[in-house]
Design an enzyme around this catalytic site. Structure first.
Site: not given
Length: 268
Positions: A78, A192
């Site tokens: 992440c 992302c």
């Protein structure tokens, strides 16, 4: 440090399902590696949370997961969690931690126009860490950023088999294109891990002259390097997906996760 037993898994951690884009290339390099995939559905989306909240939440949750599953290595799959909490996690846990950072260095090497776009969450694109990456690896280049939380929602929906809102895709690309110099972008960093799940949709809007890149392959190579020489089971076994409990967001159906080698779902 003692060598881990063959059964010790690799732990992948993300706010949601985006980290599956890192799990995939890792399994291609280490096909028999046992793994646990953890998604913090109770905290999703991370891009809307403060830096202080994530700096406390991520190490605490990873500590629980490490205690429960005893991994040989943990991957923060992440970008938002990595850019904010990676140092806190490494200070708190006594095992190798691999983070995920925007692929600005390869983008700078790839661009012909000198203009790079960075698509991430709102939290990621505002981080000084991204400033540092740009200064170190993209000196003399123009780096344009845009935070698009709608792409996280769209990626989660797509993996569940739901329709993707095309307006969300269009707004994300326009958020880069409409900035001064944005018409010259020829490389877009998907900063992302959710966003590669929408690669086809993003590419269709960005156009064939724009290259979309992410760091998943590099992360997989780093995991393979850090575990080189360790013992693995002789054959692959289904992985475990674990979700933090959320009344608003139940775990996805197992059928949606099965293509990634996941055979069971747990909640904590």
């Amino acid at each position: 440090m003692h060598a881990p037993p063959p059964s010790a898994p690799i732990l992948f951690f993300d706010s949601g399902l985006g980290g599956l884009t890192v799990l995939g290339p890792t399994r291609a390099l280490l096909p028999t590696a046992p793994f646990v995939y953890a998604a913090d559905y109770a905290g999703l989306p991370y891009g809307k949370k403060s830096d202080e909240e994530l700096a406390a939440r991520v190490p605490a949750l990873l500590g629980r997961l490490v205690e429960r599953y005893q991994p040989r290595l943990a991957v923060i799959a992440c970008n938002t969690a990595s850019t904010i909490a990676l140092g806190h996690v490494r200070a708190a846990l006594d095992l190798p931690i691999v983070g995920t950072v925007p692929a600005i260095k390869p983008a700078a090497e790839m661009t012909k126009t000198g203009v790079i776009g960075v698509l991430g969450t709102e939290a990621t694109v505002r981080q000084p860490y991204v400033d540092d990456l740009s200064a170190k690896f993209a000196d003399g280049k123009t780096v344009l950023r845009h935070g698009s939380p709608g792409l996280v929602t769209g990626a989660e929906a797509k993996l569940r088999g739901e329709a993707v809102d095309r307006e969300v895709i269009a707004r994300a690309i326009a958020g880069l294109r409409d900035q001064p110099g944005g018409d010259a972008i020829d490389v877009v960093v998907l900063a992302c891990t959710h966003f590669p799940l929408l690669r086809d949709e993003l590419q269709a809007v960005a156009g064939p002259d724009v290259r979309l890149i992410d760091g998943a392959a590099g992360i997989a190579r780093r995991i393979a390097y850090l575990t080189e020489g360790q013992l693995w089971p002789g054959a692959p076994a289904p992985g475990i997906a674990v979700f933090t409990r959320s009344d608003e967001r139940p775990p996805p159906p197992l059928a949606a996760l099965a293509p990634y080698g996941i055979g069971s779902i747990e909640t904590i």
